[in-house]
Design a protein around this motif. Structure first.
Motif, PDB file in Angstrom:
ATOM      1  N   PRO A  92      54.830  26.706  52.174  1.00  0.00           N
ATOM      2  CA  PRO A  92      53.638  27.187  51.624  1.00  0.00           C
ATOM      3  C   PRO A  92      53.462  28.635  52.026  1.00  0.00           C
ATOM      4  CG  PRO A  92      53.439  24.987  52.781  1.00  0.00           C
ATOM      5  CD  PRO A  92      54.709  25.594  53.476  1.00  0.00           C
ATOM      6  N   ILE A  93      53.996  29.032  53.000  1.00  0.00           N
ATOM      7  CA  ILE A  93      53.756  30.612  53.354  1.00  0.00           C
ATOM      8  C   ILE A  93      54.387  31.527  52.570  1.00  0.00           C
ATOM      9  CG2 ILE A  93      54.155  32.486  55.052  1.00  0.00           C
ATOM     10  CD1 ILE A  93      53.339  30.439  57.205  1.00  0.00           C
ATOM     11  N   ARG A 140      54.601  35.061  47.637  1.00  0.00           N
ATOM     12  CA  ARG A 140      55.306  35.359  46.554  1.00  0.00           C
ATOM     13  C   ARG A 140      54.181  35.491  45.404  1.00  0.00           C
ATOM     14  NH1 ARG A 140      60.063  32.024  43.284  1.00  0.00           N
ATOM     15  NH2 ARG A 140      60.374  33.101  41.492  1.00  0.00           N
ATOM     16  N   LYS A 141      53.454  34.597  45.524  1.00  0.00           N
ATOM     17  CA  LYS A 141      52.216  34.638  44.645  1.00  0.00           C
ATOM     18  C   LYS A 141      51.555  36.117  44.646  1.00  0.00           C
ATOM     19  CE  LYS A 141      51.360  29.814  43.333  1.00  0.00           C
ATOM     20  NZ  LYS A 141      50.314  28.848  43.524  1.00  0.00           N
ATOM     21  N   LYS A 142      51.275  36.359  45.985  1.00  0.00           N
ATOM     22  CA  LYS A 142      50.623  37.619  46.339  1.00  0.00           C
ATOM     23  C   LYS A 142      51.461  38.882  45.832  1.00  0.00           C
ATOM     24  CE  LYS A 142      48.455  40.091  49.929  1.00  0.00           C
ATOM     25  NZ  LYS A 142      47.930  40.247  51.370  1.00  0.00           N
ATOM     26  N   LYS A 143      52.761  38.865  46.221  1.00  0.00           N
ATOM     27  CA  LYS A 143      53.495  39.922  45.621  1.00  0.00           C
ATOM     28  C   LYS A 143      53.513  40.056  44.012  1.00  0.00           C
ATOM     29  CE  LYS A 143      58.293  41.716  46.052  1.00  0.00           C
ATOM     30  NZ  LYS A 143      58.298  41.891  44.636  1.00  0.00           N
ATOM     31  N   GLU A 144      53.550  38.815  43.391  1.00  0.00           N
ATOM     32  CA  GLU A 144      53.480  38.980  41.830  1.00  0.00           C
ATOM     33  C   GLU A 144      52.133  39.650  41.612  1.00  0.00           C
ATOM     34  OE1 GLU A 144      54.230  34.927  40.886  1.00  0.00           O
ATOM     35  OE2 GLU A 144      56.105  35.078  40.902  1.00  0.00           O
ATOM     36  N   ASP A 171      52.510  43.281  42.035  1.00  0.00           N
ATOM     37  CA  ASP A 171      53.300  43.794  41.106  1.00  0.00           C
ATOM     38  C   ASP A 171      52.816  44.044  39.884  1.00  0.00           C
ATOM     39  OD1 ASP A 171      55.369  44.081  43.072  1.00  0.00           O
ATOM     40  OD2 ASP A 171      56.431  42.381  42.348  1.00  0.00           O
ATOM     41  N   SER A 172      52.066  43.144  39.454  1.00  0.00           N
ATOM     42  CA  SER A 172      51.363  43.233  37.971  1.00  0.00           C
ATOM     43  C   SER A 172      49.980  44.391  38.131  1.00  0.00           C
ATOM     44  CB  SER A 172      50.778  41.924  37.638  1.00  0.00           C
ATOM     45  OG  SER A 172      49.567  41.367  38.401  1.00  0.00           O
ATOM     46  N   ASP A 173      49.448  44.564  39.399  1.00  0.00           N
ATOM     47  CA  ASP A 173      48.647  45.501  39.358  1.00  0.00           C
ATOM     48  C   ASP A 173      49.070  46.812  39.551  1.00  0.00           C
ATOM     49  OD1 ASP A 173      46.220  46.969  40.028  1.00  0.00           O
ATOM     50  OD2 ASP A 173      45.867  46.274  42.166  1.00  0.00           O
ATOM     51  N   VAL A 174      49.343  47.627  38.257  1.00  0.00           N
ATOM     52  CA  VAL A 174      49.940  48.911  38.370  1.00  0.00           C
ATOM     53  C   VAL A 174      49.068  49.905  38.999  1.00  0.00           C
ATOM     54  CG1 VAL A 174      50.916  50.671  36.577  1.00  0.00           C
ATOM     55  CG2 VAL A 174      51.095  48.119  36.065  1.00  0.00           C
ATOM     56  N   THR A 175      47.911  49.992  38.520  1.00  0.00           N
ATOM     57  CA  THR A 175      47.034  50.902  39.239  1.00  0.00           C
ATOM     58  C   THR A 175      46.950  50.893  40.643  1.00  0.00           C
ATOM     59  OG1 THR A 175      45.665  51.028  37.163  1.00  0.00           O
ATOM     60  CG2 THR A 175      44.832  51.843  39.245  1.00  0.00           C
ATOM     61  N   GLY A 176      46.847  49.695  41.153  1.00  0.00           N
ATOM     62  CA  GLY A 176      46.846  49.529  42.628  1.00  0.00           C
ATOM     63  C   GLY A 176      47.979  50.060  43.286  1.00  0.00           C
ATOM     64  N   ASN A 177      49.006  49.684  42.674  1.00  0.00           N
ATOM     65  CA  ASN A 177      50.331  50.007  43.329  1.00  0.00           C
ATOM     66  C   ASN A 177      50.581  51.550  43.320  1.00  0.00           C
ATOM     67  OD1 ASN A 177      51.380  47.442  43.720  1.00  0.00           O
ATOM     68  ND2 ASN A 177      52.290  47.371  41.874  1.00  0.00           N
TER      69      ASN A 177
END
Length: 581
Positions: free
Chosen positions: A452-453, A458-462, A465-471
């Motif tokens: 589960p961890i 993985r969901k948090k990483k995805e 990754d989709s948060d371009v501005t935040g990255n």
């Protein structure tokens, strides 16, 4: 039926027509004193026209709108134009960003246009539009330089004078500031503009001193001072008269430039150059003064190393004293009491060392040598200080200190066996079965906890990754910390230090304000920081330190001033972190 067919064909033709929306400029390269016309042209009646921000330009006129429609040989054409007149505010490669319109629910944008802005150029006007003077008018901007072949680090002055005669001057605006690459420079305040009488090329004229600058060349060879250019508001008579027969005076603008100046900088002679020479040029007096020479146990003294006189006071380092090992010397406190005028820098610079003796006895601080290049004689001169004897009246001697240290290693008889354990702890040979152990149970349950961890991570990483501005913000924050750390590592290496410090401050801005490097003009940074509730004084300190990074890379700097700039950067970034919302 025929009429409906014609209407259908016209409608179909309109639907099939391609939407065209483009930006056109009158020229792609212009002087900073020239103006630019830009037209946004569309072949449809678009709505919600959105103009670009015109960064780097001042809007002189606009928008003006033109609409034209025609019907030729059964074909209709439509054109709408939004026009602007722009005045560049700085030199370099500027970009006019995209404009946008809406048509039938779709958004159409123009392509960005790059425009190159150069130095001011002479402008010719239509004689019919030009005010008529007598032909004896004088309007010249002159850069008077005290010396064109100085030595390295010899002060020279540049005085900018505006000469005029038989012409009215109503005001002026800077079009291009002079650049002093490879010079240490400082402006001398002109408290009030005053008109004085003088002569220009043998002709009687009036003049105003607009700007005074003191320069210290930091590099030998041919150095160029880029020109100061001004847009002058003038008054000239015309050929028209008013109802009372008086000559009508017309307002006009003229562009004047001081022209680029070349300075031939001579290197300092290598012959007889002292070994400890650190770049001092001028006339100096050198002293080494102890606060006291007789000390008791635990007392310390201040050793003041000082140079006073006139010359490049801020651009060299003082020699460092050499003391015996029995005297502990701490890093110096650097102090500058320097004034700058048209004759150059003068005053005193001081390094104050705190020295604390470790043992009783008499100790000699060796004589120190300070060398400088004397401009009046064209030779090197060396000043040698006297030897300083320090008498420590009490305290341990080196021999007693060593005996005391050795005695600490002698173990008392009563303590000889204190580390021997009086009890024995036995460990059984037979071990528990692995399948009954806590390790087995832990490994058995681990997958139910770890899987589960992993899924959550993985969901948090995805999501990240989709948060371009935040990255981008996180990357800029990371870069700011990285370059600030690099700057700290290079405190003893001036140029890499200021490069890293400048990058740290730029990446901090990009992270906090969500802007790119191309948007980092001084005015834009100030406006964005103030809009985010940053303190005005902190914002000004940030901008001043950013500008100083570029200058400091080309001018000698002491380790103390580099440390001060680093501490200042850390303090300003910390304050902005708290203030920006």
């Amino acid at each position: 039926m025929k009429r409906y067919l014609i209407l259908f064909l016209i409608t179909f033709q309109g639907l099939m027509a391609q939407v065209q929306f483009e930006a056109r400029v009158s020229k792609n390269s212009l002087g900073i004193n020239e103006r630019l016309r830009i037209d946004f042209v569309m072949n449809v009646d678009g709505d919600n026209f959105e103009q670009p921000s015109f960064d780097g330009f001042k809007m002189v006129a606009g928008p003006s709108q033109q609409i034209s429609q025609s019907w030729i040989n059964g074909r209709s054409s439509f054109q709408k134009i939004y026009s602007y007149i722009l005045q560049p505010e700085r030199k370099g490669a500027l970009t006019i960003k995209q404009a946008a319109i809406e048509f039938n629910g779709q958004v159409y944008k123009t392509n960005p246009i790059k425009v190159t802005v150069t130095n001011a150029v002479a402008q010719e006007r239509d004689p019919n539009d030009r005010p008529q003077g007598s032909g004896n008018e004088l309007l010249e901007l002159v850069a008077e330089i005290s010396k064109t072949n100085p030595y390295l680090n010899e002060p020279i002055t540049v005085v900018y004078k505006l000469y005029f005669n038989n012409i009215g001057v109503t005001g002026f605006k800077e079009l291009a500031k002079p650049k002093y690459n490879d010079f240490w420079n400082q402006n001398i305040d002109v408290k009030q503009l005053s008109v004085q009488q003088g002569s220009y090329q043998g002709q009687q004229a009036y003049y105003v001193i607009l700007k005074k600058t003191i320069l210290y060349p930091q590099k030998s060879g041919r150095l160029t001072i880029e020109p100061l250019s001004l847009d002058i508001g003038v008054q000239l008579p015309t050929n028209r008269r008013d109802m009372f027969g008086q000559m009508i005076i017309a307002e006009d603008n003229k562009v004047v430039s001081a022209g680029a100046k070349t300075i031939n900088v001579r290197p300092l002679p290598e012959t007889n150059k002292p070994e400890g020479f650190t770049g001092a040029v001028g006339r100096f007096n050198f002293t080494v003064t102890p606060s006291k020479t007789t000390l008791k146990n635990g007392e310390g003294l201040d050793l003041i190393v000082s140079a006073q006189g006139s010359g490049n006071m801020k651009l060299f380092t003082l020699p460092k004293p050499v003391v015996p090992n029995a005297l502990e010397m701490y890093d110096p406190v650097h102090d500058e009491n320097v004034t700058t005028s048209l004759t150059g820098m003068s005053g005193r610079i001081t390094d104050k060392y705190t020295i604390v003796p470790q043992y009783r006895g008499k100790y000699a601080i060796k004589p120190m040598q300070f060398s400088y290049f004397d401009l009046s004689t064209g030779t090197y001169k060396t000043i040698t200080s006297k030897e300083i004897m320090v008498d420590v009246l009490d305290g341990p001697t080196p021999a007693e200190a060593n005996t005391g240290a050795a005695s600490k290693n002698v173990v008392a008889k009563a303590d000889q066996f204190k580390n021997i354990k009086p009890k024995t702890i036995l460990i059984p040979i037979a071990k528990k079965d692995f399948y009954d152990s806590n390790l087995y149970l832990g490994l058995l349950l681990a997958p139910f906890i770890i899987i589960p961890i992993i899924i959550l991570a993985r969901k948090k990483k995805e999501a990240m990754d989709s948060d371009v501005t935040g990255n981008r913000i996180r990357m800029n924050n990371k870069l700011a910390k990285k370059y600030l750390s690099q700057a700290k590592k290079h405190l003893n290496n001036k140029e890499p230090f200021y490069i890293a410090l400048e990058k740290a401050m730029h990446n901090f801005l990009k992270a906090k304000l969500h802007i790119e490097t191309s948007e980092m003009s001084k005015d834009n940074i100030r406006e964005l920081l103030l809009s985010r509730n940053a303190n005005a004084e902190t914002v000004q300190n940030f901008i001043a330190l950013t500008e100083n990074c570029e200058f400091a890379r080309y001018a000698p700097a002491s380790s103390a001033s580099i440390q001060q700039d680093y501490d200042k950067a850390v303090m300003i970034i910390s304050e902005l972190e708290k203030q920006i919302v």
